[in-house]
Design an enzyme around this catalytic site. Structure first.
Site, PDB file in Angstrom:
ATOM      1  CG  HIS A  98      47.734 -27.583 -25.731  1.00 31.90           C
ATOM      2  ND1 HIS A  98      48.512 -26.566 -25.227  1.00 31.90           N
ATOM      3  CD2 HIS A  98      47.695 -27.382 -27.069  1.00 31.90           C
ATOM      4  CE1 HIS A  98      48.927 -25.799 -26.209  1.00 31.90           C
ATOM      5  NE2 HIS A  98      48.447 -26.270 -27.345  1.00 31.90           N
TER       6      HIS A  98
ATOM      7  CD  GLU B 182      49.586 -26.067 -21.500  1.00 35.41           C
ATOM      8  OE1 GLU B 182      49.535 -25.213 -20.616  1.00 35.41           O
ATOM      9  OE2 GLU B 182      49.381 -25.807 -22.697  1.00 35.41           O
TER      10      GLU B 182
ATOM     11  CG  ASN C 223      49.869 -21.780 -26.883  1.00 34.77           C
ATOM     12  OD1 ASN C 223      51.053 -21.784 -27.177  1.00 34.77           O
ATOM     13  ND2 ASN C 223      49.020 -22.661 -27.353  1.00 34.77           N
TER      14      ASN C 223
ATOM     15  CB  SER D 223      46.399 -23.549 -29.180  1.00 36.16           C
ATOM     16  OG  SER D 223      46.927 -24.463 -30.088  1.00 36.16           O
TER      17      SER D 223
HETATM   18  P1  NAD Z   1      46.626 -27.548 -39.532  1.00 37.28           P
HETATM   19  O1  NAD Z   1      46.118 -26.367 -40.252  1.00 37.28           O
HETATM   20  O2  NAD Z   1      47.963 -28.121 -39.867  1.00 37.28           O
HETATM   21  O3  NAD Z   1      45.577 -28.779 -39.653  1.00 37.28           O
HETATM   22  C1  NAD Z   1      44.205 -28.661 -39.409  1.00 37.28           C
HETATM   23  C2  NAD Z   1      43.520 -29.810 -40.152  1.00 37.28           C
HETATM   24  O4  NAD Z   1      42.128 -29.813 -39.769  1.00 37.28           O
HETATM   25  C3  NAD Z   1      43.548 -29.654 -41.688  1.00 37.28           C
HETATM   26  O5  NAD Z   1      44.099 -30.812 -42.282  1.00 37.28           O
HETATM   27  C4  NAD Z   1      42.067 -29.488 -42.060  1.00 37.28           C
HETATM   28  O6  NAD Z   1      41.729 -30.093 -43.305  1.00 37.28           O
HETATM   29  C5  NAD Z   1      41.400 -30.210 -40.906  1.00 37.28           C
HETATM   30  N1  NAD Z   1      39.971 -29.871 -40.768  1.00 37.28           N
HETATM   31  C6  NAD Z   1      39.374 -28.663 -40.913  1.00 37.28           C
HETATM   32  N2  NAD Z   1      38.042 -28.792 -40.728  1.00 37.28           N
HETATM   33  C7  NAD Z   1      37.799 -30.092 -40.446  1.00 37.28           C
HETATM   34  C8  NAD Z   1      36.618 -30.832 -40.182  1.00 37.28           C
HETATM   35  N3  NAD Z   1      35.438 -30.255 -40.157  1.00 37.28           N
HETATM   36  N4  NAD Z   1      36.745 -32.173 -39.952  1.00 37.28           N
HETATM   37  C9  NAD Z   1      37.948 -32.783 -40.001  1.00 37.28           C
HETATM   38  N5  NAD Z   1      39.114 -32.116 -40.251  1.00 37.28           N
HETATM   39  C10 NAD Z   1      39.029 -30.789 -40.474  1.00 37.28           C
HETATM   40  O7  NAD Z   1      46.545 -27.168 -37.962  1.00 37.28           O
HETATM   41  P2  NAD Z   1      47.409 -27.770 -36.735  1.00 37.28           P
HETATM   42  O8  NAD Z   1      48.589 -26.920 -36.514  1.00 37.28           O
HETATM   43  O9  NAD Z   1      47.546 -29.235 -36.899  1.00 37.28           O
HETATM   44  O10 NAD Z   1      46.404 -27.460 -35.516  1.00 37.28           O
HETATM   45  C11 NAD Z   1      45.353 -28.319 -35.178  1.00 37.28           C
HETATM   46  C12 NAD Z   1      44.927 -28.065 -33.738  1.00 37.28           C
HETATM   47  O11 NAD Z   1      46.054 -28.253 -32.876  1.00 37.28           O
HETATM   48  C13 NAD Z   1      44.428 -26.646 -33.478  1.00 37.28           C
HETATM   49  O12 NAD Z   1      43.386 -26.689 -32.521  1.00 37.28           O
HETATM   50  C14 NAD Z   1      45.647 -25.977 -32.913  1.00 37.28           C
HETATM   51  O13 NAD Z   1      45.350 -24.877 -32.085  1.00 37.28           O
HETATM   52  C15 NAD Z   1      46.245 -27.094 -32.093  1.00 37.28           C
HETATM   53  N6  NAD Z   1      47.668 -26.967 -31.788  1.00 37.28           N
HETATM   54  C16 NAD Z   1      48.531 -26.460 -32.726  1.00 37.28           C
HETATM   55  C17 NAD Z   1      49.882 -26.355 -32.414  1.00 37.28           C
HETATM   56  C18 NAD Z   1      50.863 -25.818 -33.423  1.00 37.28           C
HETATM   57  O14 NAD Z   1      51.993 -25.512 -33.053  1.00 37.28           O
HETATM   58  N7  NAD Z   1      50.501 -25.721 -34.684  1.00 37.28           N
HETATM   59  C19 NAD Z   1      50.351 -26.769 -31.158  1.00 37.28           C
HETATM   60  C20 NAD Z   1      49.442 -27.316 -30.238  1.00 37.28           C
HETATM   61  C21 NAD Z   1      48.102 -27.413 -30.564  1.00 37.28           C
END
Ligand code: NAD
Length: 291
Positions: free
Chosen positions: A140, A152, A190, A119
């Site tokens: 993104h 994005e 963001n 993000s």
């Molecule tokens: P989340 O906390 O729901 O999930 C993250 C996952 O990553 C977890 O299941 C965790 O076990 C896993 N993980 C951690 N370390 C790891 C590793 N070494 N190898 C493999 N898996 C691993 O988070 P999320 O909301 O799904 O966010 C994930 C990404 O997406 C982030 O970069 C976030 O910035 C981005 N993002 C989030 C949103 C949102 O609204 N939440 C929107 C767009 C982008």
């Protein structure tokens, strides 16, 4: 380059959503996570969300079944060896993403592309860790991925045009509308959205309003579909804080200072919906404001 098999690292809320839309668009998907329980939760979530689309008539039952059959899961990164593209969607933490990219590169085919769903973290800096900065890009997605149309696309300094075009075509195939953003902290959505959420937390912190009045004010006063605190819980407070820290450090401007109350919630492990408590308590039938 044709993208057929897609690997996804991180089976959280975003990785699950990306797997859902990729499989529905006919791609074979391998969903990888270090936590087995995250993979189990993810498959159950994808099944539930696809069923909801079937019930609405948006997806045929047969399409749901074949999408599910196209998704496999793994804890071992080596299973990603024959993917044409890997989308990194693990926790928003640069150290974690660095470790993942370092481990991933030796596993992949030489011409495989890597995208990150970060993000806020610099695409150029993440690309530089890999053995293929030209084949690295920011992709993104928005949350929830199956419903939100925007993706994005962020070129790093070294991203090749062919990589951009391939990912642009993939985004369209997934039913998304791509928008190009330059590689500056937090990109477009963001950069604008998170300072608003952070300001809403300051508004709460300073007692200008409570959770309910702040969200009601922005829903009805600014015509936003969700209030900013409700939205923060939905995004995940850890992700919100991580984005604010990247903006604060990356742009070196005090106006991006994360609100201390947001920091406190994250320290308490109150991360929003995913932990059943954030600015609202989700343990009951209806979300209950906590302040
Ligand atoms: P989340 O906390 O729901 O999930 C993250 C996952 O990553 C977890 O299941 C965790 O076990 C896993 N993980 C951690 N370390 C790891 C590793 N070494 N190898 C493999 N898996 C691993 O988070 P999320 O909301 O799904 O966010 C994930 C990404 O997406 C982030 O970069 C976030 O910035 C981005 N993002 C989030 C949103 C949102 O609204 N939440 C929107 C767009 C982008």
């Amino acid at each position: 380059m044709a993208i057929e098999k897609i690997g996804i690292v991180g089976a959280g809320q975003m990785g699950s959503g990306i797997a859902h839309v990729a499989a529905l668009a006919g791609h074979d998907v391998i969903l990888q996570d270090v936590r087995k329980e995250a993979l189990e939760k993810s498959l159950a979530l994808i099944d539930r969300n696809l069923s909801r689309q079937v019930a609405k008539g948006a997806v045929a039952e047969a399409a749901k079944q074949s999408a599910i059959a196209r998704i496999s899961t793994a804890t071992d990164m080596k299973t990603l060896a024959d993917c044409d593209l890997v989308i990194e969607s693990a926790t928003e933490n640069e150290a974690i993403k660095r470790e993942i990219l370092k481990a991933l590169c030796p596993v992949l085919k030489a011409d495989a592309l890597i995208a990150t769903n970060t993000s806020s973290i610099s695409i150029t800096r993440l690309a530089a860790i890999t053995d293929r900065p030209g084949k690295f890009i920011g992709m993104h997605f928005m949350n929830p991925v199956p419903l939100m149309e925007l993706v994005e696309l962020i070129r790093g300094l070294a991203t090749e045009e062919a990589t951009y075009q391939t990912i642009h075509a993939l985004a369209l195939k997934l039913g998304k509308k791509p928008a190009a953003a330059e590689d500056f902290p937090a990109f477009i959505v963001n950069r604008i959205l998170l300072p608003m959420i952070n300001e809403a937390v300051y508004t709460l912190y300073e007692g200008v309003g409570n959770v309910e009045s702040i969200d009601t004010a922005m829903r009805l006063g600014a015509n936003h579909p969700m209030g900013p605190l409700e939205l923060a819980d939905f995004i995940g407070l850890d992700t919100c804080l991580a984005v604010m820290q990247v903006l604060y450090e990356g742009l070196a401007d005090s106006k991006y200072r994360p609100c201390p109350l947001l920091v406190k919630y994250v320290e308490a492990g109150w991360l929003g919906r995913k932990t059943k408590r954030g600015f609202y308590d989700y343990s009951g039938e209806k979300p209950r404001p906590t302040r």
